[in-house]
Design a protein around this motif. Structure first.
Motif, PDB file in Angstrom:
ATOM      1  N   SER A 165       0.833  -1.201   0.000  1.00  0.00           N
ATOM      2  CA  SER A 165       0.000   0.000   0.000  1.00  0.00           C
ATOM      3  C   SER A 165       0.872   1.257   0.000  1.00  0.00           C
ATOM      4  CB  SER A 165      -0.878  -0.043   1.248  1.00  0.00           C
ATOM      5  OG  SER A 165      -1.954   0.827   1.132  1.00  0.00           O
ATOM      6  N   GLN A 185       2.292   1.795  -3.373  1.00  0.00           N
ATOM      7  CA  GLN A 185       1.320   2.368  -4.309  1.00  0.00           C
ATOM      8  C   GLN A 185       1.136   3.863  -4.040  1.00  0.00           C
ATOM      9  OE1 GLN A 185      -0.056   0.980  -7.023  1.00  0.00           O
ATOM     10  NE2 GLN A 185      -1.054   2.939  -7.431  1.00  0.00           N
ATOM     11  N   ALA A 186       1.096   4.247  -2.774  1.00  0.00           N
ATOM     12  CA  ALA A 186       0.963   5.669  -2.424  1.00  0.00           C
ATOM     13  C   ALA A 186       2.166   6.452  -2.968  1.00  0.00           C
ATOM     14  CB  ALA A 186       0.843   5.833  -0.912  1.00  0.00           C
ATOM     15  N   TYR A 199       1.821   6.991  -6.659  1.00  0.00           N
ATOM     16  CA  TYR A 199       0.885   8.085  -6.945  1.00  0.00           C
ATOM     17  C   TYR A 199       1.560   9.435  -6.791  1.00  0.00           C
ATOM     18  CZ  TYR A 199      -3.647   5.951  -7.736  1.00  0.00           C
ATOM     19  OH  TYR A 199      -4.700   5.287  -8.305  1.00  0.00           O
TER      20      TYR A 199
END
Lengths: 197, 197
Positions: free
Chosen positions: B119, B122-123, B126
Motif C-alpha cells: 500500500s 502504491q501511495a 501516486y
C-alpha cells in the motif's frame, strides 16, 4: 437443517463476517477459512451457506451492493450542479463506513476483471451510475449552470471517472487526501465544468 | 543449481509466464500452480524462484513496474498542456499492450490495499506520478494556458484521478469506451482545465 428463523439469523451472522473479512483482507483474502475464523465456526458451517469460493465471492458482492444501496444518502440541496455534487460526495470515502465500502468495491475489481459475468455486472453498474449523473448534468444545463453545448453523457463519464480515481488515491493515501481535501478537489473539478468556454 | 546464464534465462521465462497469468487471471489468480501450468513446468521449479505467494506477488509487481517503465512513450509535441496530454495518453488503455498493463495495475489494488508495505509502495507511486503531472501543469500556467490562480498540485491530483478512473471504466466496458472515445473524453477534460473563470 435448522428452522427457517435460525437459518436467516445465522446467514446474517455469516454475511457480517464476510463483510468484516472483506474490510480487512479484500477479495483476495476472502476464503471460507477466513470467514469461519471470523465467525468462530467451522469451515463446514460456512460451506453449508457458500459451497464454493465463487459462491462466497458472489455473496460478498451482493452484501456490498446491498450496503451501498442502503447507505444514508445526502439530501441534495437543489437540482443541477448541487445535485451532482451531492451524488458524487455520496461515493467518496469521507467516513470510516464509506471507506470500507469503497475498499470493498475497489478490491472487487481484480476478481471482476477475471470473470466475464462479474465484469458485465460491473459494466452495467457503471452505466447505471453514469445515467444518474447524466440526469443531474442535463438539469444543470437547463438551469444555465453549464455551457449550452455541454454533452451531458460525456461529462457524466468524466465525472464518474474523476470520482472513482479520487476514491482509489484516497484509499491508498488517506493522509494526503483527508475528507476536507477530497471535498475541495471535487469542488475544483465541478468549478472547471461550470466555466465558460 | 543451474549455471548463471541458464538461471537468468529461466527466470526470464518464469517472468513471462507470470505476466501472462496476470493478464488472464489477475492477481487473484496468480498462484504457483497457475504459473507452473503456463510454463509447462512443475510447481517445484516455480517455487525454486518464488518460495511463497507473497514473493510471487512482489515479483509480479516488479514485472509490471519494469514493463511500465520501459514501454514506448509518446514524444510530447510541446511543453505545458501538450505535455500533460501526452503523459495522460501514455496511461490510457489505448492499445492491447497498454490494456494488459492497466489491467495488471488495477488488479494489484486488491492485494495492495490488504498489505501495508504494498500500500505504501502504491501511495509513493501516486506521489511520483502527481509530481510529473504537476511539472506539466506549472509549465502550462507559465505559458498562460491555464488561469494564473490555478493550483498545479491540486490539478495534478485531479488529472491523475480522472485518468485512472477512465482506465477502470474502459477496462470494464471497452465497447462503450474505445480508444477514440477515451481520447475525446481526455480532451474534453483538458478543455475544462483551460477555460476562463
Amino acid at each position: 437443517m435448522p428452522a427457517r428463523g435460525d437459518h436467516d439469523a445465522k446467514r446474517r451472522d455469516v454475511s457480517e463476517a464476510v463483510w468484516r473479512v472483506l474490510g480487512e483482507r479484500g477479495f483476495g483474502g476472502l476464503t471460507l477459512r477466513a470467514v469461519a475464523a471470523e465467525l468462530g465456526a467451522s469451515t463446514g458451517l460456512v460451506s453449508h451457506y457458500f459451497p464454493s469460493k465463487r459462491a462466497l465471492m458472489a455473496h460478498a458482492l451482493e452484501v456490498a451492493e446491498e450496503r451501498t444501496a442502503n447507505r444514508a444518502l445526502r439530501t441534495p440541496p437543489g437540482p443541477g450542479l448541487a445535485g451532482l455534487r451531492s451524488a458524487l460526495l455520496d461515493v467518496l470515502p469521507l467516513t470510516e463506513e464509506m471507506a470500507g465500502m469503497s475498499r470493498a468495491w475497489v478490491s472487487s475489481w481484480d476478481a471482476a476483471l477475471a470473470d466475464p459475468g462479474l465484469s458485465a455486472g460491473q459494466a452495467a453498474r457503471y452505466l447505471r451510475w453514469c445515467e444518474v449523473l447524466r440526469g443531474h448534468l442535463e438539469a444543470a444545463r437547463e438551469l444555465g449552470e453549464l455551457p449550452a453545448d455541454t454533452d451531458p453523457e460525456d461529462l457524466a463519464t468524466v465525472a464518474a471517472a474523476f470520482t472513482h480515481g479520487l476514491v482509489v488515491q484516497a484509499l491508498f493515501d488517506p493522509k494526503r487526501l483527508p475528507p476536507t481535501r477530497q471535498t475541495a478537489l471535487l469542488d475544483s473539478f465541478l468549478d472547471g465544468l461550470a466555466r465558460k468556454r
